[in-house]
Design a protein around this motif. Structure first.
Motif, short mmCIF file in Angstrom:
data_model
loop_
_atom_site.label_atom_id
_atom_site.label_comp_id
_atom_site.label_asym_id
_atom_site.label_seq_id
_atom_site.Cartn_x
_atom_site.Cartn_y
_atom_site.Cartn_z
N GLU A 187 -19.86 86.87 22.44
CA GLU A 187 -19.13 86.05 21.49
C GLU A 187 -19.48 84.57 21.60
OE1 GLU A 187 -15.04 86.88 22.19
OE2 GLU A 187 -15.11 88.85 21.24
N GLY A 188 -20.34 84.23 22.54
CA GLY A 188 -20.82 82.86 22.65
C GLY A 188 -19.86 81.90 23.33
N TRP A 189 -18.93 82.40 24.12
CA TRP A 189 -17.99 81.53 24.84
C TRP A 189 -17.32 80.54 23.89
CZ3 TRP A 189 -17.08 82.79 29.83
CH2 TRP A 189 -18.03 83.58 30.46
N ASP A 190 -16.76 81.07 22.83
CA ASP A 190 -16.13 80.22 21.82
C ASP A 190 -14.76 79.76 22.32
OD1 ASP A 190 -15.43 78.90 19.55
OD2 ASP A 190 -14.98 80.70 18.37
N THR A 191 -14.76 78.66 23.05
CA THR A 191 -13.54 78.17 23.68
C THR A 191 -13.31 76.72 23.30
OG1 THR A 191 -13.97 79.62 25.57
CG2 THR A 191 -12.33 77.89 25.87
N GLU A 192 -12.09 76.40 22.90
CA GLU A 192 -11.75 75.02 22.58
C GLU A 192 -11.66 74.22 23.87
OE1 GLU A 192 -8.21 72.46 20.37
OE2 GLU A 192 -8.24 74.65 20.29
N VAL A 193 -12.41 73.14 23.95
CA VAL A 193 -12.50 72.37 25.18
C VAL A 193 -11.77 71.04 25.00
CG1 VAL A 193 -14.07 71.30 26.83
CG2 VAL A 193 -14.73 73.41 25.68
N PRO A 194 -10.77 70.74 25.83
CA PRO A 194 -10.10 69.44 25.76
C PRO A 194 -11.09 68.31 26.04
CG PRO A 194 -8.83 70.98 27.08
CD PRO A 194 -10.16 71.62 26.83
N GLU A 195 -10.84 67.18 25.44
CA GLU A 195 -11.77 66.06 25.55
C GLU A 195 -11.95 65.59 26.99
OE1 GLU A 195 -12.32 61.57 23.66
OE2 GLU A 195 -10.71 62.90 22.98
N HIS A 239 -17.60 67.05 31.69
CA HIS A 239 -17.89 67.82 32.90
C HIS A 239 -18.54 69.15 32.54
CE1 HIS A 239 -17.42 69.77 36.78
NE2 HIS A 239 -16.70 70.72 36.21
N ILE A 240 -18.03 69.80 31.52
CA ILE A 240 -18.55 71.11 31.13
C ILE A 240 -19.95 70.99 30.54
CG2 ILE A 240 -18.24 73.01 29.49
CD1 ILE A 240 -15.24 72.75 29.91
N LEU A 241 -20.14 70.02 29.66
CA LEU A 241 -21.44 69.85 29.02
C LEU A 241 -22.53 69.54 30.04
CD1 LEU A 241 -20.40 67.85 25.82
CD2 LEU A 241 -21.11 70.25 25.96
N GLN A 242 -22.21 68.73 31.03
CA GLN A 242 -23.19 68.43 32.07
C GLN A 242 -23.48 69.66 32.92
OE1 GLN A 242 -21.43 65.12 34.16
NE2 GLN A 242 -22.18 63.61 32.67
N GLY A 243 -22.44 70.43 33.21
CA GLY A 243 -22.62 71.60 34.06
C GLY A 243 -23.40 72.72 33.39
#
Length: 374
Positions: free
Chosen positions: A253-261, A266-270
């Protein structure tokens, strides 16, 4: 933003106490009514001719203007606590402080942890674990030597971060997987292992950095899944198979998760250069172990009378989750041709009735069957 309980406490503390003493009303306060009578010809009096009628608070039918309420001095914090109960944040800190104190009675410590688990069922309270700096003392309980404390702690962790990416982010800042995974050892009770699996599952599902978390410390997470899918306890084994199935499903499903700002950076870098979770599962032999367990179960059924060796509901659910995970891996072209043929062989041995017993029927059965038409 204060919660409703805090607002209610403020409103009670600042309400004026009821009083029937009319002397508290200023006697010189009055109401004025402007009266513009019409002339016989229908014209209204001019502004300068307007009359004013003064009403005193003691006049019949006139309600006095109440004084501005002042904060009540007769309501102490203790009385407010008795009326409304303590704020959740205060209760959470108290429960945690009591639970980590080894000098307290064990049963009372467990009760405090149980109360804390119920509090973090609220997403706001779960997120407040970080604000109140309670993750550190909570995770410290994973090092104690009491199985009941360990199980209760894992239960709190799982409840707090389940489907809550903000709480997941706060948890993963403390690199919690190593102490959680250590509780999956056969040296721990089946209850502790089951609760640790729950904590592990809640911390990984929908978490965008799951592959990184599983591959840290020389693939300790992936290796724990590989051994967990053949745990001696069916409860643990079933939960592990369910987790693997969910990881494959979420990948599709592509890890379709709403990410808090506040955690997005942190997530994008990881995620840069992060391994695909399904590839990691295959590399660590998780799919191979699922396939081996299913094959072993089929071997034990051969030669037995119909109905023998079918196992309980937990075993049937394990079969379902394992098969769904394996078919998902086939859909992504991860398995070898030999492994695909083994999966197909087990599928066909189950037959339509066997698949139905395992919860695979209807559209699911048709779509999975097409993928297995090698």
């Amino acid at each position: 933003m204060p919660d409703l309980n805090e607002l209610l406490r403020w409103s009670i503390a600042n309400s004026a106490p009821h009083s029937s003493d009319s002397s508290q009303v200023a006697q010189d306060e009055s109401l004025s009514l402007r009266f513009n009578p019409a002339n016989p010809d229908g014209q209204t009096e001019q502004r300068g001719q307007t009359g004013l009628s003064a009403f005193h608070p003691s006049d019949p039918g006139v309600s006095p203007v109440p004084p501005i309420p002042q904060p009540r001095s007769d309501l102490t914090p203790e009385i407010l606590d008795l009326i409304l109960g303590k704020p959740d944040s205060v209760t959470m800190k108290e429960k945690m402080a009591f639970a980590v104190d080894e000098g307290n009675d064990l049963d009372e410590r467990l009760e405090a942890l149980d109360d804390l688990e119920m509090l973090v069922e609220s997403i706001d309270n779960a997120n407040n674990l970080a604000v109140l700096k309670l993750w550190e003392p909570l995770l410290s309980l994973l090092k104690v030597q009491n199985e009941e404390i360990l199980a209760a702690t894992c239960w709190i962790i799982g409840t707090a971060v389940q489907n809550n990416i903000k709480a997941q982010a706060a948890l993963h800042l403390h690199t919690p997987l190593t102490p959680i995974l250590s509780l999956l050892s056969p040296s721990h009770s089946s209850q502790t292992r089951a609760r640790a699996t729950y904590a592990l599952s809640s911390s990984l599902k929908h978490w965008p950095l799951t592959p990184t978390a599983l591959s840290s410390n020389s693939d300790e997470g992936y290796l724990a899944l590989s051994s967990g899918v053949r745990d001696l306890d069916i409860g643990v084994r079933r939960k592990m198979a369910f987790l693997v199935h969910n990881l494959v499903l979420l990948h599709a499903e592509g890890w379709d998760t709403e990410v808090p700002e506040d955690v997005a950076t942190h997530i994008l870098q990881g995620r840069q250069g992060q391994e695909d979770v399904v590839e990691g599962l295959y590399r660590a032999g998780v799919f191979k172990e699922l396939l081996n367990v299913l094959g072993e179960r089929e071997s034990t059924r051969e030669g037995k009378k119909e109905g023998e060796g079918e196992g309980d509901k937990g075993e049937m659910e394990y079969d379902e989750f394992a098969m769904r995970a394996l078919v998902g891996a086939i859909e992504m072209d991860i398995l070898t041709l030999e492994e695909k043929m083994r999966v197909k062989e087990i599928w066909e041995k189950w037959g339509k009735e066997g698949r139905k017993e395992r919860g695979i029927e209807g559209v699911d059965e048709e779509s999975m069957g097409r993928l297995l038409s090698l």
